[in-house]
Write a protein that holds these residues in place. Structure first.
Motif, short mmCIF file in Angstrom:
data_model
loop_
_atom_site.label_atom_id
_atom_site.label_comp_id
_atom_site.label_asym_id
_atom_site.label_seq_id
_atom_site.Cartn_x
_atom_site.Cartn_y
_atom_site.Cartn_z
N VAL A 170 -28.62 32.15 0.65
CA VAL A 170 -28.31 31.51 -0.58
C VAL A 170 -28.83 30.25 -1.00
O VAL A 170 -29.04 30.08 -2.38
N SER A 171 -29.26 29.47 -0.10
CA SER A 171 -29.90 28.21 -0.41
C SER A 171 -31.13 28.55 -1.21
O SER A 171 -31.42 27.62 -2.22
N GLU A 172 -31.83 29.61 -1.10
CA GLU A 172 -32.97 29.89 -1.94
C GLU A 172 -32.71 30.38 -3.33
O GLU A 172 -33.50 29.67 -4.27
N THR A 173 -31.74 30.86 -3.74
CA THR A 173 -31.01 30.98 -4.91
C THR A 173 -30.85 29.60 -5.64
O THR A 173 -30.93 29.37 -6.74
N MET A 174 -30.15 28.79 -4.84
CA MET A 174 -29.82 27.52 -5.31
C MET A 174 -30.96 26.74 -5.74
O MET A 174 -31.05 25.82 -6.45
N GLU A 197 -29.28 26.31 -26.81
CA GLU A 197 -28.89 27.03 -25.72
C GLU A 197 -28.32 28.41 -25.98
O GLU A 197 -28.29 29.45 -25.18
N TYR A 198 -27.95 28.47 -27.31
CA TYR A 198 -27.38 29.71 -27.82
C TYR A 198 -28.43 30.88 -28.54
O TYR A 198 -28.24 31.76 -29.08
N SER A 199 -29.67 30.44 -28.59
CA SER A 199 -30.62 31.13 -29.38
C SER A 199 -31.38 32.26 -28.34
O SER A 199 -31.22 32.28 -27.15
N LEU A 200 -31.75 33.46 -29.07
CA LEU A 200 -32.59 34.29 -28.35
C LEU A 200 -33.62 34.05 -27.54
O LEU A 200 -33.85 34.40 -26.53
N HIS A 201 -34.34 32.98 -28.17
CA HIS A 201 -35.68 32.44 -27.51
C HIS A 201 -35.21 31.74 -26.27
O HIS A 201 -36.18 31.76 -25.31
N TYR A 202 -34.11 31.13 -26.17
CA TYR A 202 -33.61 30.14 -25.24
C TYR A 202 -33.13 31.23 -24.13
O TYR A 202 -33.90 31.14 -22.91
N GLU A 203 -32.34 32.34 -24.26
CA GLU A 203 -32.08 33.26 -23.35
C GLU A 203 -33.40 33.96 -22.83
O GLU A 203 -33.60 34.24 -21.65
N ARG A 204 -34.54 34.28 -23.55
CA ARG A 204 -35.55 35.04 -23.02
C ARG A 204 -36.43 34.10 -22.05
O ARG A 204 -37.02 34.41 -21.03
N PHE A 205 -36.41 32.62 -22.44
CA PHE A 205 -37.04 31.75 -21.64
C PHE A 205 -36.35 31.47 -20.41
O PHE A 205 -36.93 31.56 -19.32
N ILE A 206 -35.15 31.49 -20.31
CA ILE A 206 -34.61 31.64 -19.07
C ILE A 206 -34.53 32.87 -18.22
O ILE A 206 -35.04 32.78 -17.07
N THR A 207 -34.72 33.88 -18.81
CA THR A 207 -34.87 35.17 -18.12
C THR A 207 -36.35 35.12 -17.55
O THR A 207 -36.69 35.47 -16.45
N HIS A 208 -37.56 34.51 -18.40
CA HIS A 208 -38.73 34.43 -17.75
C HIS A 208 -38.75 33.34 -16.71
O HIS A 208 -39.40 33.60 -15.72
N LEU A 209 -37.92 32.31 -16.74
CA LEU A 209 -37.99 31.18 -15.57
C LEU A 209 -37.46 31.68 -14.19
O LEU A 209 -37.83 31.52 -13.33
N LYS A 210 -36.37 32.75 -14.46
CA LYS A 210 -35.70 33.40 -13.22
C LYS A 210 -36.84 33.94 -12.54
O LYS A 210 -36.96 34.06 -11.19
N PHE A 211 -37.66 35.16 -13.20
CA PHE A 211 -38.64 35.78 -12.43
C PHE A 211 -39.83 34.73 -12.20
O PHE A 211 -40.43 35.17 -10.95
N ALA A 213 -39.69 31.66 -11.16
CA ALA A 213 -39.13 31.14 -9.89
C ALA A 213 -39.27 31.97 -8.89
O ALA A 213 -39.60 31.54 -7.52
N GLN A 214 -38.89 33.30 -8.93
CA GLN A 214 -38.75 34.28 -8.00
C GLN A 214 -40.24 34.54 -7.52
O GLN A 214 -40.27 34.50 -6.30
N ASN A 218 -41.47 34.00 -3.36
CA ASN A 218 -42.05 35.14 -2.92
C ASN A 218 -43.50 34.92 -2.65
O ASN A 218 -43.87 35.93 -1.81
N GLY A 219 -44.15 33.99 -3.21
CA GLY A 219 -45.46 34.02 -2.91
C GLY A 219 -46.38 34.76 -3.69
O GLY A 219 -47.59 35.18 -3.42
N SER A 220 -45.70 35.41 -4.76
CA SER A 220 -46.54 36.32 -5.74
C SER A 220 -46.96 35.64 -7.02
O SER A 220 -46.49 34.41 -7.21
N GLU A 221 -47.82 36.17 -7.63
CA GLU A 221 -48.30 35.81 -8.83
C GLU A 221 -48.79 36.76 -9.93
O GLU A 221 -49.26 37.81 -9.52
N ILE A 222 -48.62 36.31 -10.94
CA ILE A 222 -49.24 37.49 -12.15
C ILE A 222 -50.94 37.06 -12.16
O ILE A 222 -51.35 35.79 -12.60
N GLN A 223 -51.63 38.03 -11.91
CA GLN A 223 -53.18 37.91 -11.86
C GLN A 223 -54.00 37.51 -13.26
O GLN A 223 -53.17 37.94 -14.31
#
Length: 279
Positions: A170-174, A197-211, A213-214, A218-223
């Motif tokens: 869980v420390s990785e998720t933290m 923080e209530y906008s659709l673009h903010y929600e999409r940005f957070i979703t992007h940041l989750k992936f 950060a993952q 994980n040591g992977s990247e978009i080529q």
């Protein structure tokens, strides 16, 4: 299924119809039973697959020591989380979340106060999982007659996020949560504005940041794929790229990872959208 080993009155080791080793849980399942006996199917509450030896040893040790009602409650919470999210969760959640809930109950019973330092961030970044965590508190209250604080809903949410990301700790998720907060702060300070923080673009940005950060963890990247598109977007979103450069420096310093042009382009596009909308 036949009994191969009796762990205690409620836990039995066996093999399923495909020959895979399993741990079978049920109230009184092993009471006055012998190796070789048929397992009473009516008493089966949960079957855990024991495909990984390390995982199976941890699971057996954990479930042998924790009260049955806590295990049953955790199983109900995990089932609810799977249903609510519509996603498969890593089986490690049965070990990690059961252990956490048992410890949280012990802590409350001893009168210790617990504060989750990431409560606010979890509410904002993992709202769905946090709402599941709040429902989990109601399940715990109903099943175990104990009130856990809202901070525990956030901790349960982290375990659920962790199981979605297939992390073992869980420390990785933290750490991912802290990274997202740091990136948002970079954007806020660069533009000197508060984000909606209530906008659709903010929600999409957070979703992007989750992936995003993952991928870092994980040591992977978009080529890099389209250098021409990268140059066009860099020209169109100059200020956003300057902000993305600060994020790039932060990632390189903290995580020793160099962002690709493709990653920079996606960051800049999201930053441009969210800041333009806020302005």
């Amino acid at each position: 299924m036949k009994i191969v080993k009796i762990i205690n009155n409620n836990l039995i080791q066996s093999f399923d119809n495909t020959g895979k080793e399993v741990l079978v849980m049920g109230c009184g399942l092993g009471f006055k039973r012998r190796i070789g006996d048929e397992i009473n199917k009516d008493k089966i509450e949960k079957v855990y697959a024991l495909e990984d030896k390390n995982y199976s040893n941890k699971l057996i040790a954990l479930l042998s020591d924790i009260p049955l009602e806590v295990i049953q409650t955790t199983n109900e919470i995990v089932s609810y989380a799977k249903y609510s999210l519509g996603k498969k969760l890593n089986d490690n959640i049965y070990i990690l979340l059961t252990d956490h809930i048992n410890f949280a109950i012990e802590r409350v019973n001893k009168g210790f106060q617990y504060k989750n330092a990431l409560l606010w961030e979890i509410k904002r970044f993992y709202n769905h999982e946090f709402l599941i965590g709040k429902e989990a508190l109601q399940i715990i209250k109903k099943k175990l007659k104990i009130d856990l604080p809202e901070d525990e809903a956030a901790s349960i949410a982290l375990h659920i996020v962790n199981a979605q990301l297939n992390f073992n700790n869980v420390s990785e998720t933290m750490d991912i949560t802290k990274m997202i907060q740091r990136i948002l702060n970079i954007v806020k300070f660069h533009y000197n504005l508060e984000l909606d923080e209530y906008s659709l673009h903010y929600e999409r940005f957070i979703t992007h940041l989750k992936f995003f950060a993952q991928r870092i963890f994980n040591g992977s990247e978009i080529q890099d794929e389209d250098k021409k598109l990268y140059e066009i977007m860099r020209e169109r979103c100059r200020e956003a790229y300057l902000c993305a450069e600060k994020i790039k420096k932060y990632i390189k310093k903290e995580f020793k990872t160099e962002l690709t042009n493709e990653e920079m382009m996606y960051l800049a596009v999201h930053i441009n959208r969210i800041t333009k909308q806020t302005e």
